[in-house]
Design a protein around this motif. Sequence first.
Motif, PDB file in Angstrom:
ATOM      1  N   TRP A  60      25.899  10.366  38.629  1.00  0.00           N
ATOM      2  CA  TRP A  60      24.615  10.846  38.112  1.00  0.00           C
ATOM      3  C   TRP A  60      23.474  10.042  38.732  1.00  0.00           C
ATOM      4  O   TRP A  60      22.465  10.606  39.147  1.00  0.00           O
ATOM      5  N   SER A  61      23.613   8.724  38.778  1.00  0.00           N
ATOM      6  CA  SER A  61      22.569   7.867  39.345  1.00  0.00           C
ATOM      7  C   SER A  61      22.278   8.252  40.790  1.00  0.00           C
ATOM      8  O   SER A  61      21.122   8.388  41.186  1.00  0.00           O
ATOM      9  N   ILE A  62      23.330   8.448  41.559  1.00  0.00           N
ATOM     10  CA  ILE A  62      23.178   8.839  42.964  1.00  0.00           C
ATOM     11  C   ILE A  62      22.531  10.214  43.064  1.00  0.00           C
ATOM     12  O   ILE A  62      21.587  10.424  43.822  1.00  0.00           O
ATOM     13  N   GLY A  63      23.041  11.154  42.282  1.00  0.00           N
ATOM     14  CA  GLY A  63      22.576  12.536  42.373  1.00  0.00           C
ATOM     15  C   GLY A  63      21.177  12.772  41.842  1.00  0.00           C
ATOM     16  O   GLY A  63      20.488  13.683  42.295  1.00  0.00           O
ATOM     17  N   LEU A  64      20.728  11.969  40.880  1.00  0.00           N
ATOM     18  CA  LEU A  64      19.406  12.189  40.290  1.00  0.00           C
ATOM     19  C   LEU A  64      18.284  11.398  40.961  1.00  0.00           C
ATOM     20  O   LEU A  64      17.123  11.755  40.822  1.00  0.00           O
ATOM     21  N   THR A  65      18.600  10.338  41.689  1.00  0.00           N
ATOM     22  CA  THR A  65      17.561   9.567  42.371  1.00  0.00           C
ATOM     23  C   THR A  65      16.835  10.477  43.377  1.00  0.00           C
ATOM     24  O   THR A  65      17.462  11.139  44.188  1.00  0.00           O
ATOM     25  N   GLY A  66      15.524  10.536  43.249  1.00  0.00           N
ATOM     26  CA  GLY A  66      14.709  11.372  44.131  1.00  0.00           C
ATOM     27  C   GLY A  66      14.410  12.757  43.580  1.00  0.00           C
ATOM     28  O   GLY A  66      13.552  13.461  44.102  1.00  0.00           O
ATOM     29  N   VAL A  67      15.089  13.155  42.523  1.00  0.00           N
ATOM     30  CA  VAL A  67      14.856  14.462  41.905  1.00  0.00           C
ATOM     31  C   VAL A  67      13.565  14.390  41.093  1.00  0.00           C
ATOM     32  O   VAL A  67      13.277  13.384  40.450  1.00  0.00           O
ATOM     33  N   LYS A  68      12.785  15.459  41.097  1.00  0.00           N
ATOM     34  CA  LYS A  68      11.509  15.480  40.386  1.00  0.00           C
ATOM     35  C   LYS A  68      11.691  15.877  38.925  1.00  0.00           C
ATOM     36  O   LYS A  68      12.544  16.695  38.582  1.00  0.00           O
ATOM     37  N   VAL A  69      10.853  15.283  38.064  1.00  0.00           N
ATOM     38  CA  VAL A  69      10.822  15.664  36.655  1.00  0.00           C
ATOM     39  C   VAL A  69      10.495  17.153  36.561  1.00  0.00           C
ATOM     40  O   VAL A  69       9.637  17.654  37.289  1.00  0.00           O
ATOM     41  N   GLY A  70      11.213  17.839  35.687  1.00  0.00           N
ATOM     42  CA  GLY A  70      11.058  19.283  35.547  1.00  0.00           C
ATOM     43  C   GLY A  70      12.110  20.056  36.320  1.00  0.00           C
ATOM     44  O   GLY A  70      12.233  21.265  36.166  1.00  0.00           O
ATOM     45  N   SER A  71      12.883  19.352  37.142  1.00  0.00           N
ATOM     46  CA  SER A  71      13.927  20.002  37.937  1.00  0.00           C
ATOM     47  C   SER A  71      15.167  20.277  37.100  1.00  0.00           C
ATOM     48  O   SER A  71      15.413  19.642  36.075  1.00  0.00           O
ATOM     49  N   ARG A  72      15.932  21.224  37.580  1.00  0.00           N
ATOM     50  CA  ARG A  72      17.264  21.496  37.045  1.00  0.00           C
ATOM     51  C   ARG A  72      18.204  21.426  38.245  1.00  0.00           C
ATOM     52  O   ARG A  72      17.975  22.087  39.254  1.00  0.00           O
ATOM     53  N   VAL A  73      19.229  20.573  38.133  1.00  0.00           N
ATOM     54  CA  VAL A  73      20.124  20.340  39.262  1.00  0.00           C
ATOM     55  C   VAL A  73      21.581  20.524  38.857  1.00  0.00           C
ATOM     56  O   VAL A  73      21.946  20.349  37.693  1.00  0.00           O
ATOM     57  N   LEU A  74      22.378  20.857  39.836  1.00  0.00           N
ATOM     58  CA  LEU A  74      23.831  20.928  39.688  1.00  0.00           C
ATOM     59  C   LEU A  74      24.405  19.787  40.499  1.00  0.00           C
ATOM     60  O   LEU A  74      24.140  19.673  41.693  1.00  0.00           O
TER      61      LEU A  74
END
Length: 109
Positions: A60-74
């Motif tokens: 999760w830490s790796i995958g979420l770093t750099g993702v913007k608030v408001g995003s939805r990710v898989l």
Amino acid sequence: VLDTPVQRVILKEGDGAALKASDTVTVNYLGETYQAKTPFDESYTSQPLTSALSGLIQGWSIGLTGVKVGSRVLLQLPAPSSEDASKSSVAVVIAVLGQHSAAKKEGNG
């Protein structure tokens, strides 16, 4: 594209700040085993998860770093990066609801 076995797909791009490894994040999530598509954990029926990004499961830490608030990710996590005891790969859909930067001071003065 991540240089890691963790695979990330942006389902919806947010317009907030990009998450940094030092941030605390608030998310909703749904996790399921990848092959069987069997849910094993989620936050939608209880309350969002708030945690230091560095304190989450490594994938999760790796995958979420750099993702913007408001995003939805898989995130597709290989068995060693997941918490699933069955040793199966897992897929987690994560909605990034908020972010609190360690460098920010509370209050306006």
